[in-house]
Design a protein around this motif. Structure first.
Motif, PDB file in Angstrom:
ATOM      1  N   SER A 168       0.837  -1.195   0.000  1.00 53.03           N
ATOM      2  CA  SER A 168       0.000   0.000   0.000  1.00 53.03           C
ATOM      3  C   SER A 168       0.876   1.251   0.000  1.00 53.03           C
ATOM      4  N   LEU A 169       0.249   2.413  -0.034  1.00 52.06           N
ATOM      5  CA  LEU A 169       0.971   3.675  -0.200  1.00 52.06           C
ATOM      6  C   LEU A 169       1.990   3.972   0.903  1.00 52.06           C
ATOM      7  N   PRO A 170       1.725   3.675   2.182  1.00 49.78           N
ATOM      8  CA  PRO A 170       2.760   3.943   3.189  1.00 49.78           C
ATOM      9  C   PRO A 170       4.019   3.103   2.992  1.00 49.78           C
ATOM     10  N   PHE A 171       3.913   1.980   2.283  1.00 59.45           N
ATOM     11  CA  PHE A 171       5.037   1.057   2.117  1.00 59.45           C
ATOM     12  C   PHE A 171       5.398   0.870   0.639  1.00 59.45           C
ATOM     13  N   VAL A 172       5.128   1.883  -0.186  1.00 56.96           N
ATOM     14  CA  VAL A 172       5.276   1.724  -1.634  1.00 56.96           C
ATOM     15  C   VAL A 172       6.705   1.301  -1.988  1.00 56.96           C
ATOM     16  N   ARG A 173       6.801   0.305  -2.885  1.00 63.15           N
ATOM     17  CA  ARG A 173       8.113  -0.214  -3.279  1.00 63.15           C
ATOM     18  C   ARG A 173       8.786   0.726  -4.269  1.00 63.15           C
ATOM     19  N   ARG A 174      10.101   0.886  -4.130  1.00 58.90           N
ATOM     20  CA  ARG A 174      10.833   1.778  -5.019  1.00 58.90           C
ATOM     21  C   ARG A 174      11.710   1.031  -6.004  1.00 58.90           C
ATOM     22  N   GLY A 175      12.195  -0.138  -5.626  1.00 58.13           N
ATOM     23  CA  GLY A 175      13.163  -0.840  -6.449  1.00 58.13           C
ATOM     24  C   GLY A 175      14.581  -0.577  -5.984  1.00 58.13           C
ATOM     25  N   CYS A 176      15.512  -1.381  -6.475  1.00 56.65           N
ATOM     26  CA  CYS A 176      16.914  -1.286  -6.088  1.00 56.65           C
ATOM     27  C   CYS A 176      17.520   0.023  -6.608  1.00 56.65           C
ATOM     28  N   PHE A 177      18.415   0.625  -5.826  1.00 56.03           N
ATOM     29  CA  PHE A 177      19.088   1.851  -6.276  1.00 56.03           C
ATOM     30  C   PHE A 177      20.559   1.795  -5.883  1.00 56.03           C
ATOM     31  N   PRO A 178      21.499   2.069  -6.787  1.00 57.59           N
ATOM     32  CA  PRO A 178      21.268   2.164  -8.231  1.00 57.59           C
ATOM     33  C   PRO A 178      20.769   0.831  -8.770  1.00 57.59           C
ATOM     34  N   GLN A 179      20.151   0.850  -9.919  1.00 64.43           N
ATOM     35  CA  GLN A 179      19.563  -0.375 -10.450  1.00 64.43           C
ATOM     36  C   GLN A 179      20.643  -1.435 -10.651  1.00 64.43           C
ATOM     37  N   ASN A 180      20.413  -2.623 -10.127  1.00 69.58           N
ATOM     38  CA  ASN A 180      21.366  -3.725 -10.221  1.00 69.58           C
ATOM     39  C   ASN A 180      20.655  -4.917 -10.862  1.00 69.58           C
ATOM     40  N   LYS A 181      20.825  -5.080 -12.158  1.00 67.24           N
ATOM     41  CA  LYS A 181      20.097  -6.120 -12.893  1.00 67.24           C
ATOM     42  C   LYS A 181      20.627  -7.517 -12.592  1.00 67.24           C
ATOM     43  N   THR A 182      21.885  -7.597 -12.116  1.00 72.41           N
ATOM     44  CA  THR A 182      22.494  -8.910 -11.909  1.00 72.41           C
ATOM     45  C   THR A 182      22.074  -9.534 -10.587  1.00 72.41           C
ATOM     46  N   ASN A 183      22.250  -8.780  -9.496  1.00 77.03           N
ATOM     47  CA  ASN A 183      22.003  -9.333  -8.160  1.00 77.03           C
ATOM     48  C   ASN A 183      20.575  -9.143  -7.678  1.00 77.03           C
ATOM     49  N   TYR A 184      19.884  -8.107  -8.163  1.00 77.50           N
ATOM     50  CA  TYR A 184      18.531  -7.815  -7.679  1.00 77.50           C
ATOM     51  C   TYR A 184      17.587  -7.577  -8.862  1.00 77.50           C
ATOM     52  N   PRO A 185      17.414  -8.572  -9.733  1.00 83.67           N
ATOM     53  CA  PRO A 185      16.625  -8.358 -10.950  1.00 83.67           C
ATOM     54  C   PRO A 185      15.130  -8.243 -10.704  1.00 83.67           C
ATOM     55  N   TRP A 186      14.663  -8.554  -9.482  1.00 88.24           N
ATOM     56  CA  TRP A 186      13.220  -8.551  -9.225  1.00 88.24           C
ATOM     57  C   TRP A 186      12.717  -7.201  -8.726  1.00 88.24           C
ATOM     58  N   LYS A 187      13.603  -6.208  -8.614  1.00 84.32           N
ATOM     59  CA  LYS A 187      13.198  -4.896  -8.098  1.00 84.32           C
ATOM     60  C   LYS A 187      12.701  -4.026  -9.248  1.00 84.32           C
ATOM     61  N   HIS A 188      11.413  -3.886  -9.388  1.00 79.65           N
ATOM     62  CA  HIS A 188      10.845  -3.131 -10.505  1.00 79.65           C
ATOM     63  C   HIS A 188      10.545  -1.705 -10.064  1.00 79.65           C
ATOM     64  N   GLY A 189      11.465  -0.781 -10.317  1.00 82.92           N
ATOM     65  CA  GLY A 189      11.353   0.587  -9.798  1.00 82.92           C
ATOM     66  C   GLY A 189      10.610   1.519 -10.722  1.00 82.92           C
TER      67      GLY A 189
END
Length: 336
Positions: free
Chosen positions: A199-220
């Motif tokens: 929900s809005l209080p816990f909105v997901r942002r994704g990995c920063f900086p974007q790391n496609k290799t180790n954290y590919p599931w973070k859709h920012g």
């Protein structure tokens, strides 16, 4: 400012139609006076772009809604956009534009409010600055915040206090948060706001900086616009999501701030509704240099062990974190 109350929509297309009818339905009522810039049929369903003037009456706020239905006729939801500017003429701005509109996340994902393509309940809060949505589909509460937040600066210092925040994502369709994603999650991900729908209080942002290799599931693809006009995932909503886990130089998770011990309010005692602030982060390695950009209009955090879904507190309606109902899970939605 306008509130729809609890409406019923028959399917994805009807959900969009109900929203359009409400936010454009009365030019004399602030919040119901959004202008239709463009309505069109896209590959997966109908879409529209709408404009208002901000609370000052002298700005430009543009939002887009796309009722997209997957090939099975069941999955999908509302693809959501917010734009710094929108050219509605023929050959003008594309609905999924990322030059002026909020950007895409990993795999080309766009912000999505997931829901089944069947009967659902919907709540709409709108003013001249933003539109907020909650959609209940088979017991899961999707949400979206589209448009301006209340900035803590002069307009000239922050011309674009914009946010596009939803609880899901899609690239139409290989990378998608489906309607039922929140129903199961490992215990060790329980308080990670960057996993599954939130929900809005816990909105997901994704990995920063974007790391496609180790954290590919973070859709920012859930983003705010910085004062310099750059859309970014490098923010947190406080006080609920300010604890960040770092790994190998990357912000790999945004852990929910759930410190406390089952906050409870006795019957008749005023309930606590906490404002939610947008904190823009400037550094990867520390919170030094971060700044508070503003506050979400009409959204509160309602930490309370006795909170009930769709109950009301001081004119605000309480909703769970999609389907989570712990003491810290509830948000309150209302107009100011």
């Amino acid at each position: 400012m306008a509130f729809s109350g609890k409406l019923v929509a028959a399917n994805h297309a009807d959900l969009l139609a109900k929203i359009i009818d409400f936010i454009t339905g009365d030019p004399n009522t602030p919040g119901r006076d959004w202008t239709r810039l463009r309505e069109e049929s896209l590959e997966w369903g109908p879409a529209g772009v709408f404009r208002n003037t901000g609370l000052s009456g002298a700005e430009e706020v543009n939002i887009g809604l796309y009722a997209a239905t997957y090939t099975d006729g069941v999955k999908g939801g509302l693809v959501c956009k917010v734009y710094k500017a929108f050219d509605c003429s023929e050959g003008g701005t594309d609905f999924l534009d990322t030059t002026y509109g909020n950007g895409t996340g990993e795999g080309g994902t766009h912000a999505l409010l997931p829901c089944w393509n069947t009967a659902m309940n919907v709540w709409i809060w709108s003013n001249k600055a933003r539109v907020m949505l909650v959609v209940e589909s088979n017991g899961l509460y999707g949400n979206a915040y589209l448009g301006q937040f209340r900035r803590f600066s002069l307009p000239g210092e922050n011309p674009w206090p914009l946010a596009c925040l939803t609880d899901g994502y899609t690239n139409l369709w290989s990378y998608t948060t489906w309607h039922d994603t929140a129903t199961a999650e490992p215990e060790y991900y329980k308080y990670d706001a960057d996993i599954h729908r939130r929900s809005l209080p816990f909105v997901r942002r994704g990995c920063f900086p974007q790391n496609k290799t180790n954290y590919p599931w973070k859709h920012g693809c859930h983003q705010i616009c910085r004062p310099d006009g750059v859309w970014t995932t490098h923010f947190v909503v406080c006080p609920t999501g300010s604890l960040i886990k770092r790994s190998e130089g990357y912000e790999s998770s945004m852990l929910q701030d759930t410190q406390g011990h089952d906050v409870v309010f006795d019957e008749g005692v005023p309930r606590l509704l906490l404002p939610l602030y947008i904190l823009v982060l400037d550094a990867v390695t520390s919170l030094a240099g971060s700044s508070v950009a503003g506050e979400l209009y009409g959204v509160r955090w309602a930490p309370d062990k006795l909170a009930g879904t769709e109950s009301t507190v001081d004119g605000y309606t309480l909703f769970p974190d999609v389907n989570r109902v712990e003491w810290h899970s509830f948000m309150a939605m209302g107009d100011e």
